[in-house]
Scaffold this active site. Structure first.
Site, PDB file in Angstrom:
ATOM      1  N   LYS A 124     103.501  71.402  37.404  1.00  0.00           N
ATOM      2  CA  LYS A 124     103.700  72.542  36.490  1.00  0.00           C
ATOM      3  C   LYS A 124     102.965  73.771  37.030  1.00  0.00           C
ATOM      4  CE  LYS A 124      99.934  70.727  33.716  1.00  0.00           C
ATOM      5  NZ  LYS A 124      99.168  71.140  32.565  1.00  0.00           N
ATOM      6  N   ARG A 126      95.979  68.697  20.085  1.00  0.00           N
ATOM      7  CA  ARG A 126      96.861  69.675  20.704  1.00  0.00           C
ATOM      8  C   ARG A 126      98.276  69.219  20.362  1.00  0.00           C
ATOM      9  NH1 ARG A 126      96.033  71.140  27.055  1.00  0.00           N
ATOM     10  NH2 ARG A 126      97.106  69.148  27.223  1.00  0.00           N
ATOM     11  N   TYR A 140      82.385 100.358  42.338  1.00  0.00           N
ATOM     12  CA  TYR A 140      82.555 100.874  40.972  1.00  0.00           C
ATOM     13  C   TYR A 140      81.348 100.554  40.109  1.00  0.00           C
ATOM     14  CZ  TYR A 140      87.563 101.880  41.457  1.00  0.00           C
ATOM     15  OH  TYR A 140      88.776 102.396  41.818  1.00  0.00           O
ATOM     16  N   MET A 142      90.394  96.362  42.696  1.00  0.00           N
ATOM     17  CA  MET A 142      91.754  95.807  42.656  1.00  0.00           C
ATOM     18  C   MET A 142      92.228  95.300  44.026  1.00  0.00           C
ATOM     19  SD  MET A 142      95.293  97.518  41.292  1.00  0.00           S
ATOM     20  CE  MET A 142      94.670  97.996  39.707  1.00  0.00           C
TER      21      MET A 142
HETATM   22  C1  LIG Z   1      99.741  65.832  29.834  1.00  0.00           C
HETATM   23  C2  LIG Z   1      99.035  66.098  31.112  1.00  0.00           C
HETATM   24  N1  LIG Z   1      98.911  65.095  31.994  1.00  0.00           N
HETATM   25  C3  LIG Z   1      98.277  65.275  33.181  1.00  0.00           C
HETATM   26  C4  LIG Z   1      97.738  66.497  33.522  1.00  0.00           C
HETATM   27  C5  LIG Z   1      97.026  66.641  34.846  1.00  0.00           C
HETATM   28  O1  LIG Z   1      95.673  66.910  34.637  1.00  0.00           O
HETATM   29  P1  LIG Z   1      94.677  67.122  35.881  1.00  0.00           P
HETATM   30  O2  LIG Z   1      95.130  68.356  36.560  1.00  0.00           O
HETATM   31  O3  LIG Z   1      93.333  67.275  35.248  1.00  0.00           O
HETATM   32  O4  LIG Z   1      94.814  65.895  36.725  1.00  0.00           O
HETATM   33  C6  LIG Z   1      97.843  67.550  32.629  1.00  0.00           C
HETATM   34  C7  LIG Z   1      97.261  68.857  32.968  1.00  0.00           C
HETATM   35  O5  LIG Z   1      96.915  69.669  32.188  1.00  0.00           O
HETATM   36  C8  LIG Z   1      98.518  67.354  31.392  1.00  0.00           C
HETATM   37  O6  LIG Z   1      98.643  68.352  30.506  1.00  0.00           O
END
Ligand SMILES: Cc1ncc(COP(=O)(O)O)c(C=O)c1O
Length: 357
Positions: free
Chosen positions: A34, A132, A255, A303
């Site tokens: 992701k 969550r 800055y 920047m």
């Molecule tokens: C549901 C879920 N599984 C696995 C992971 C992977 O976590 P990590 O990057 O700490 O291994 C995440 C990351 O946020 C997650 O949201």
């Protein structure tokens, strides 16, 4: 040309995937790609992670990109679909959904026949205290049992809120709840380990592990480096020196004129700034590496540029500066900036040139 580069080392990515395989030899590996593979670029990363059993993403758009790049492994949408009209796209592309609320269950049931014909698994999320996503205990048991009765194959999934901490009481509470649901719903496929949990709790690997940050060669722990964990940094973020200034005692830099020379100093200006994704406000002394030497930032990051103290070094215009990579670990840069490696990796801008090795 302005030098600001992000180099991705695919051998390191592959090495880290093999480390996960060594640590969790019996589990299937759902590589988390992701957020553009944690900022590493999806395309570059997928080819190095092709030996994964599946991929995990946060939304349909990310999943579709995986298919467009020609990868046919199972893909889990870890937040499921966000509206019913996404279900048909899920089916057309053979994606698997996480289900974490009633509405998603209703949507799934409407597409039951197609979902089951394609032998897709339903990932059911337990909210065991992170609050969550997910169904709470014991409600989740009914959810899973009714899905099973309806002919769905389920994966019980859970995410730890404190897997990076050794002694947090929530860890035991979450584990126990997961095991209780697992027993009540047996037989059922199970998945609860992110990177930290993969490393710490082999007894919880079960059917699928979900490594993220460890694949990219950053540490999930504040007190253990990637070197301690035998992982290799995948990303090198670098720039170069574009100007050198000799300054006298009492002169200020940058800055806000926040720093003052207390002696004669050589200051190098480096072609990187927060416009590239380098954090601006460090909370403790922060360093970069020039010609194998660790040197301090001096003054605020702007920047497009930052200034570093190269007093006593033989630094020249054009010398390469490593902002993070093998010599200066991203986790250490993160600590100096009051954040975690994950954030720095994900929030790079498009401006640095991407190089793939
Ligand atoms: C549901 C879920 N599984 C696995 C992971 C992977 O976590 P990590 O990057 O700490 O291994 C995440 C990351 O946020 C997650 O949201």
């Amino acid at each position: 040309m302005r030098q600001a580069t992000v180099t991705i080392n695919r051998d390191a990515l592959q090495y880290n995937l093999n480390r996960v395989k060594q640590l969790a030899p019996k589990a299937k590996i759902v590589s988390m790609v992701k957020a553009n593979a944690y900022g590493h670029g999806l395309e570059n990363s997928l080819s190095a992670l092709a030996q994964s059993d599946a991929f995990g993403v946060a939304c349909l758009e990310e999943a579709i990109e995986i298919r467009q790049l020609g990868f046919n492994q199972p893909v889990t949408l870890i937040e499921g679909v966000f509206s019913e009209d996404e279900m048909q796209i899920v089916l057309d592309n053979h994606f698997e959904c996480m289900i974490h609320h009633q509405q998603q269950l209703d949507w799934l049931r409407q597409y039951k026949t197609q979902y089951q014909e394609k032998k897709l698994k339903v990932w059911v999320k337990l909210n065991s205290g992170m609050n969550r996503l997910g169904f709470k205990f014991p409600e989740i048991i009914n959810v899973i049992q009714s899905l099973k009765a309806d002919g769905f194959e389920c994966v019980l999934a859970m995410h730890f809120a404190n897997a990076d901490s050794d002694d947090h009481p929530m860890n035991e509470q979450q584990k126990q709840q997961f095991l209780q649901v697992r027993e009540a719903c047996a037989p059922i496929l199970c998945s609860c380990c992110n990177s930290a949990a993969i490393i710490k709790w082999p007894e919880l690997h079960f059917d699928y592990v979900r490594p993220g940050v460890m694949l990219y060669g950053a540490s999930p722990f504040a007190d253990r480096s990637v070197h301690d964990l035998d992982l290799k940094p995948v990303m090198t973020f670098s720039a170069e020196i574009i100007a050198l200034n000799h300054i006298h005692t009492g002169e200020k830099v940058g800055y806000g004129s926040t720093v003052t020379a207390e002696k004669e100093m050589d200051i190098a200006i480096v072609s990187i700034g927060y416009g590239d994704g380098y954090p601006r406000a460090y909370v403790s002394p922060n360093t970069v590496v020039v010609n194998d030497q660790t040197v301090n930032l001096f003054g605020r990051v702007s920047m497009d540029m930052m200034s570093i103290d190269v007093t006593g070094l033989n630094a020249s215009i054009g010398d390469a500066v490593e902002l993070w990579g093998e010599q200066r670990l991203v986790d250490d840069v993160a600590k100096a900036n009051g954040t975690i490696g994950y954030e720095l990796l994900c929030r790079l801008s498009n401006r640095p040139v991407r190089i793939v090795k």
